[in-house]
Scaffold this active site. Structure first.
Site, PDB file in Angstrom:
ATOM      1  N   LYS A   1       0.803  -1.220   0.000  1.00  0.00           N
ATOM      2  CA  LYS A   1       0.000   0.000   0.000  1.00  0.00           C
ATOM      3  C   LYS A   1       0.838   1.272   0.000  1.00  0.00           C
ATOM      4  O   LYS A   1       0.375   2.324  -0.442  1.00  0.00           O
ATOM      5  CB  LYS A   1      -0.955  -0.009   1.173  1.00  0.00           C
ATOM      6  CG  LYS A   1      -1.986  -1.097   1.024  1.00  0.00           C
ATOM      7  CD  LYS A   1      -3.029  -0.940   2.064  1.00  0.00           C
ATOM      8  CE  LYS A   1      -4.090  -1.991   1.850  1.00  0.00           C
ATOM      9  NZ  LYS A   1      -5.181  -1.802   2.786  1.00  0.00           N
TER      10      LYS A   1
ATOM     11  N   GLU B   1     -10.416   2.163  -4.765  1.00  0.00           N
ATOM     12  CA  GLU B   1     -11.224   2.454  -3.579  1.00  0.00           C
ATOM     13  C   GLU B   1     -10.886   3.843  -3.030  1.00  0.00           C
ATOM     14  O   GLU B   1      -9.711   4.204  -2.925  1.00  0.00           O
ATOM     15  CB  GLU B   1     -10.967   1.411  -2.491  1.00  0.00           C
ATOM     16  CG  GLU B   1     -11.379   0.011  -2.913  1.00  0.00           C
ATOM     17  CD  GLU B   1     -11.418  -0.982  -1.753  1.00  0.00           C
ATOM     18  OE1 GLU B   1     -12.174  -1.944  -1.848  1.00  0.00           O
ATOM     19  OE2 GLU B   1     -10.688  -0.784  -0.757  1.00  0.00           O
TER      20      GLU B   1
ATOM     21  N   GLU C   1      -6.890   2.481  -1.810  1.00  0.00           N
ATOM     22  CA  GLU C   1      -6.159   1.353  -2.393  1.00  0.00           C
ATOM     23  C   GLU C   1      -6.762   0.960  -3.729  1.00  0.00           C
ATOM     24  O   GLU C   1      -7.856   1.385  -4.090  1.00  0.00           O
ATOM     25  CB  GLU C   1      -6.125   0.146  -1.455  1.00  0.00           C
ATOM     26  CG  GLU C   1      -7.460  -0.528  -1.260  1.00  0.00           C
ATOM     27  CD  GLU C   1      -7.317  -1.902  -0.588  1.00  0.00           C
ATOM     28  OE1 GLU C   1      -6.219  -2.505  -0.647  1.00  0.00           O
ATOM     29  OE2 GLU C   1      -8.316  -2.383  -0.036  1.00  0.00           O
TER      30      GLU C   1
ATOM     31  N   ARG D   1      -8.142  -7.224  -8.840  1.00  0.00           N
ATOM     32  CA  ARG D   1      -8.877  -8.485  -9.033  1.00  0.00           C
ATOM     33  C   ARG D   1     -10.361  -8.175  -9.099  1.00  0.00           C
ATOM     34  O   ARG D   1     -10.781  -7.039  -8.932  1.00  0.00           O
ATOM     35  CB  ARG D   1      -8.607  -9.418  -7.852  1.00  0.00           C
ATOM     36  CG  ARG D   1      -8.905  -8.725  -6.542  1.00  0.00           C
ATOM     37  CD  ARG D   1      -9.072  -9.641  -5.382  1.00  0.00           C
ATOM     38  NE  ARG D   1      -9.100  -8.924  -4.124  1.00  0.00           N
ATOM     39  CZ  ARG D   1     -10.124  -8.276  -3.603  1.00  0.00           C
ATOM     40  NH1 ARG D   1     -11.267  -8.213  -4.261  1.00  0.00           N
ATOM     41  NH2 ARG D   1     -10.050  -7.666  -2.435  1.00  0.00           N
TER      42      ARG D   1
HETATM   43  P1  ADP Z   1      -8.115  -3.380   3.461  1.00  0.00           P
HETATM   44  O1  ADP Z   1      -7.223  -3.587   2.293  1.00  0.00           O
HETATM   45  O2  ADP Z   1      -7.679  -4.113   4.676  1.00  0.00           O
HETATM   46  O3  ADP Z   1      -9.568  -3.575   3.117  1.00  0.00           O
HETATM   47  P2  ADP Z   1      -8.429  -0.460   3.187  1.00  0.00           P
HETATM   48  O4  ADP Z   1      -7.290   0.479   3.099  1.00  0.00           O
HETATM   49  O5  ADP Z   1      -9.179  -0.750   1.923  1.00  0.00           O
HETATM   50  O6  ADP Z   1      -7.932  -1.837   3.864  1.00  0.00           O
HETATM   51  O7  ADP Z   1      -9.463   0.055   4.249  1.00  0.00           O
HETATM   52  C1  ADP Z   1     -10.582  -0.716   4.650  1.00  0.00           C
HETATM   53  C2  ADP Z   1     -11.556   0.152   5.423  1.00  0.00           C
HETATM   54  O8  ADP Z   1     -10.895   0.734   6.574  1.00  0.00           O
HETATM   55  C3  ADP Z   1     -12.113   1.323   4.658  1.00  0.00           C
HETATM   56  O9  ADP Z   1     -13.233   0.962   3.856  1.00  0.00           O
HETATM   57  C4  ADP Z   1     -12.502   2.242   5.789  1.00  0.00           C
HETATM   58  O10 ADP Z   1     -13.687   1.785   6.393  1.00  0.00           O
HETATM   59  C5  ADP Z   1     -11.385   2.054   6.805  1.00  0.00           C
HETATM   60  N1  ADP Z   1     -10.275   3.035   6.616  1.00  0.00           N
HETATM   61  C6  ADP Z   1      -9.144   2.849   5.917  1.00  0.00           C
HETATM   62  N2  ADP Z   1      -8.370   3.970   5.923  1.00  0.00           N
HETATM   63  C7  ADP Z   1      -9.033   4.894   6.652  1.00  0.00           C
HETATM   64  C8  ADP Z   1      -8.775   6.266   7.019  1.00  0.00           C
HETATM   65  N3  ADP Z   1      -7.679   6.910   6.635  1.00  0.00           N
HETATM   66  N4  ADP Z   1      -9.721   6.914   7.757  1.00  0.00           N
HETATM   67  C9  ADP Z   1     -10.847   6.288   8.171  1.00  0.00           C
HETATM   68  N5  ADP Z   1     -11.156   4.995   7.852  1.00  0.00           N
HETATM   69  C10 ADP Z   1     -10.264   4.302   7.115  1.00  0.00           C
END
Ligand code: ADP
Length: 453
Positions: free
Chosen positions: A122, A281, A293, A297
């Site tokens: 990431k 996302e 991110e 896929r």
């Molecule tokens: P993963 O790859 O584990 O799914 P992500 O980076 O996509 O991780 O984040 C998953 C979820 O975590 C997001 O949908 C959101 O709900 C929360 N999240 C991630 N980053 C943040 C942030 N900077 N502030 C608030 N919530 C966050």
């Protein structure tokens, strides 16, 4: 019936569960024979029963079966498969696996190993996103190696901050620190959790947005330089950072915002030189999008995009992997109506404890606009070894209101007994006033809904 113009001779599906079944159905729809793989715990699984062939690749433990690269490659070679679809989870975002598949002159149905590798880290992904003009959540400049640096960065970014694993996924390896006092504990526990879950303790810091929504854009690119976006999905209803209920389109974006983020995402995809299906996302707050991110896929929630665009994303993904050109342009993609997906897990709706066991009654809903992607049937035993997703209920309506009412109706019809499932949770969710009005953020389920039910 055989398809004589078929792009692949045979596709091996390196996965299990609903995604294996989904890929199997798409391959069949294209007239391509399929090879399933299964662990000894999955002898009776639908993806095994419905495939043209299935190869047992090991014992129940995923590390010895669905993650067993040697067994998967051998299965492909022995059966003469010329393509491997990795599905979702397991090895789908493993760049080494994609490389090994390609090295055996088998097509990996997905992007290049380089893109998987970049987006799987990431820290590297954020840098790549920045380079192609995507807006980032304010955060550390790359990896944060020690507490002193973490404190400096957090002071610069401003509290609250979230410490995230560079190799993270599935919502794991994330810790929030509201104050400097909380940072030391959060920093070390995020690192050790990351090490335990992903074998990599690299972490970075981001501003913790207080009330964002999770909105993602589906992008799609061929090997001939054509890129489109297939609209957005709203995935804010989450528990422990894991999605439970998704809608397409987002109930809150204006058509101008939708166009803006769609175009930004497809331009970025083109600049990346990306191939195949991908999901960018974002967190969305106060009319601003922030990249978090890119998933390289297919997504679990892809069917809602299929319902609204009328496209079969998995068939299209297979065609593009075989070298075909996208056969539609952006302006030809019509977004029509509204779709909702309810993830039905074998778990208790209040305690969220898994509920494996035998299913005696399985009665799926039917009627207009209702699609069931289920891996279970009467007499099927839900295994304790794997994730608890046993069915997806996907509902389409000509507009959001019709879709919500139809989802309520479908959930009322849906019977899976005697195990506990999240049908009960979804029944309450879908008629909640905040869901009806679209007034929810990523915090809503845990901080509002679950507190009051
Ligand atoms: P993963 O790859 O584990 O799914 P992500 O980076 O996509 O991780 O984040 C998953 C979820 O975590 C997001 O949908 C959101 O709900 C929360 N999240 C991630 N980053 C943040 C942030 N900077 N502030 C608030 N919530 C966050």
């Amino acid at each position: 019936m055989r398809n004589d113009n078929r792009m692949f001779k045979k596709i091996l599906i390196a996965n299990r569960g609903d995604v294996a079944l989904r890929v199997l159905r798409a391959s069949r729809d294209l007239g391509i024979p399929t090879v399933s793989v299964h662990s000894t715990a999955d002898n009776d699984a639908m993806h095994v029963k419905l495939a043209d062939e299935s190869v047992c690749i090991g014992p129940p433990k995923s590390s010895e079966s669905y993650l067993n690269v040697q067994a998967l490659i051998s299965a492909a070679l022995v059966t003469g498969a010329d393509a491997i679809h990795p599905g979702v989870g397991f090895l789908s975002e493993n760049a080494d696996f994609a490389e090994i598949v390609n090295a055996h002159a088998i097509t990996f149905i997905g992007p290049s190993p380089e893109h998987i590798r970049t987006m799987g880290d990431k820290v590297a992904a954020k840098q790549a996103a920045k380079n192609v003009g995507l807006p980032l959540v304010p955060g550390s400049n790359g990896e944060v190696k020690n507490l002193t640096d973490a404190e400096k960065e957090a002071d610069r970014i401003g509290y609250p901050v979230i410490i995230k694993a560079a190799s993270g996924g599935g919502g794991r390896g994330m810790k929030v620190a509201a104050t400097k006092k909380e940072l030391s504990e959060a920093f070390s526990s995020a690192r050790s959790e990351a090490k335990a879950a992903f074998g990599d303790d690299k972490v970075y810091l981001e501003k913790y947005l207080t009330n964002p929504r999770h909105i993602e854009v589906q992008v799609f690119a061929d090997a001939h330089g054509n890129v489109v976006h297939l609209g957005e999905r709203e995935c804010s209803i989450q528990r422990r950072h894991q999605k439970l209920f998704e809608e397409c389109p987002s109930p809150i974006l204006s058509s101008e915002q939708r166009k803006r983020i769609g175009e930004l995402s497809s331009q970025a995809t083109k600049k990346l030189g990306y191939l195949g299906l991908g999901t960018i996302e974002y967190l969305y707050e106060n009319d601003e999008f922030f990249f978090i991110e890119m998933n390289t896929r297919l997504q679990v929630e892809h069917p809602i995009t299929e319902m609204v665009t009328g496209l079969d994303l998995v068939c299209e993904q297979i065609k593009i992997a075989s070298g075909a050109k996208l056969n539609f342009e952006q302006q030809e993609i019509l977004f029509k109506g509204h779709a909702i997906e309810c993830r039905i897990n074998a778990e208790n709706s209040s305690t969220f404890l898994p509920s494996p066991g035998k299913i005696d009654t399985f009665h799926p809903p039917g009627g207009p606009g209702v699609r069931i992607d289920a891996i279970v049937y009467q007499g099927y035993k839900v295994s304790p070894f794997y994730d608890s997703l046993i069915s997806k209920l996907i509902v389409y309506g000509k507009d959001r209101e019709t879709c919500l009412l139809r989802t309520q109706r479908a959930l009322e019809e849906f019977i899976i007994e005697p195990i506990d499932t999240s049908i009960e949770l979804h029944k309450k969710l879908v008629c909640h006033k905040d869901v009806m009005s679209g007034n929810y953020s990523i915090k809503w389920l845990e901080e509002t809904f679950l507190q009051n039910t």
